[in-house]
Each structure stands twice: as C-alpha cells, then as structure tokens.
Design a protein around this motif. Structure first.
Motif, PDB file in Angstrom:
ATOM      1  N   SER A   1     -11.137  62.181  58.072  1.00 66.12           N
ATOM      2  CA  SER A   1     -11.012  61.428  56.824  1.00 66.12           C
ATOM      3  C   SER A   1      -9.589  61.421  56.282  1.00 66.12           C
ATOM      4  O   SER A   1      -9.303  60.773  55.298  1.00 66.12           O
ATOM      5  N   SER A   2      -8.693  62.144  56.921  1.00 61.32           N
ATOM      6  CA  SER A   2      -7.314  62.222  56.451  1.00 61.32           C
ATOM      7  C   SER A   2      -6.482  61.114  57.101  1.00 61.32           C
ATOM      8  O   SER A   2      -6.050  61.223  58.237  1.00 61.32           O
ATOM      9  N   ALA A   3      -6.308  60.033  56.357  1.00 60.43           N
ATOM     10  CA  ALA A   3      -5.510  58.880  56.798  1.00 60.43           C
ATOM     11  C   ALA A   3      -5.924  58.334  58.163  1.00 60.43           C
ATOM     12  O   ALA A   3      -5.114  58.256  59.076  1.00 60.43           O
ATOM     13  N   PRO A   4      -7.200  57.953  58.329  1.00 60.12           N
ATOM     14  CA  PRO A   4      -7.597  57.323  59.592  1.00 60.12           C
ATOM     15  C   PRO A   4      -6.888  55.978  59.746  1.00 60.12           C
ATOM     16  O   PRO A   4      -6.398  55.414  58.764  1.00 60.12           O
ATOM     17  N   PRO A   5      -6.825  55.464  60.980  1.00 61.89           N
ATOM     18  CA  PRO A   5      -6.126  54.196  61.181  1.00 61.89           C
ATOM     19  C   PRO A   5      -6.854  53.015  60.535  1.00 61.89           C
ATOM     20  O   PRO A   5      -8.048  53.092  60.237  1.00 61.89           O
TER      21      PRO A   5
END
Length: 123
Positions: free
Chosen positions: A95-99
C-alpha cells in the motif's frame, strides 16, 4: 533484456526493452518458465503471483526490482475476479506508493490465461 527466469516471448517481441532510464516490460503471462506451461487449474491468485514473479525476473535482468515500477497495465479475463486479483497483486506492491495502473477486462487473454500484466519501470 532477456532472462531464462521468465517465459520466452511467444511471438516477435522482447521480454523487455530498456530505453535510457526506463524499462518497458512486455505483457507477462502466468507461464512457468521451467515448464513453458500455465499451471493446470490455477486460480486467479496463483496466476497473478506467477505473472508478477515473471515481471520481477525481467526487471532483475535489467538491474531493477518491483520498487522501480511506476505503471502497470492489467488485462483480466473476468472482472468478477477483481477482488481476488487485487489481493494477490497487493502482495507485490503493498500500500506504500503502488504504481499507477489500468485494469481492463478483455474477451480473451493469450493461451486462455486469466491475467496478463505489462509494466513500465524507471531507474
């Protein structure tokens, strides 16, 4: 770029191409590179994981990892599988900056797979 750790191209295209600081990963199918086949009776989750392991292998051949991926395009055979696909996909991107991503249902995926994913990565 090419690696034996991902399935060989099944047509006139490369597993991936580097252009400057970008890598363009061709659509990967849930083909086991050791057997050249899609595992029989595999679920959408299993196919998604295998596809993303293939993406990882092509990225690794170019000295990159999943953290370099900035965009994916996902083709699914059945959007009713979306929640299950999404759960398996999140295992690789979290969930941390997915593309960025586009996901579309298509009439048919090559080799009657349930999912195909292409990716763009940046160094």
């Amino acid at each position: 770029m090419a690696t034996p750790d991902a399935p060989a191209a099944i047509g006139p295209y490369s597993q991936g191409i580097s252009a400057g600081n970008l890598a363009f990963i061709s659509g990967q199918l849930p083909i086991d590179p050791a057997t050249g086949a899609i595992p029989a009776d595999s679920t959408i989750e299993e196919q998604t994981r295998l596809v993303l392991r293939n993406v990882q292998a092509v990225l690794k051949a170019d000295g990159m990892s999943m953290s370099n991926v900035v965009s994916t395009t996902v083709y699914v055979a059945d959007l009713d599988d979306f929640a299950r696909f999404n759960a398996a996909y999140a295992e690789f991107f979290g969930s941390s900056a997915p593309p960025a991503r586009a996901t579309v249902e298509v009439a048919r995926v090559p080799r009657d797979a349930k999912v195909e994913i292409s990716a763009i990565a940046v160094r």
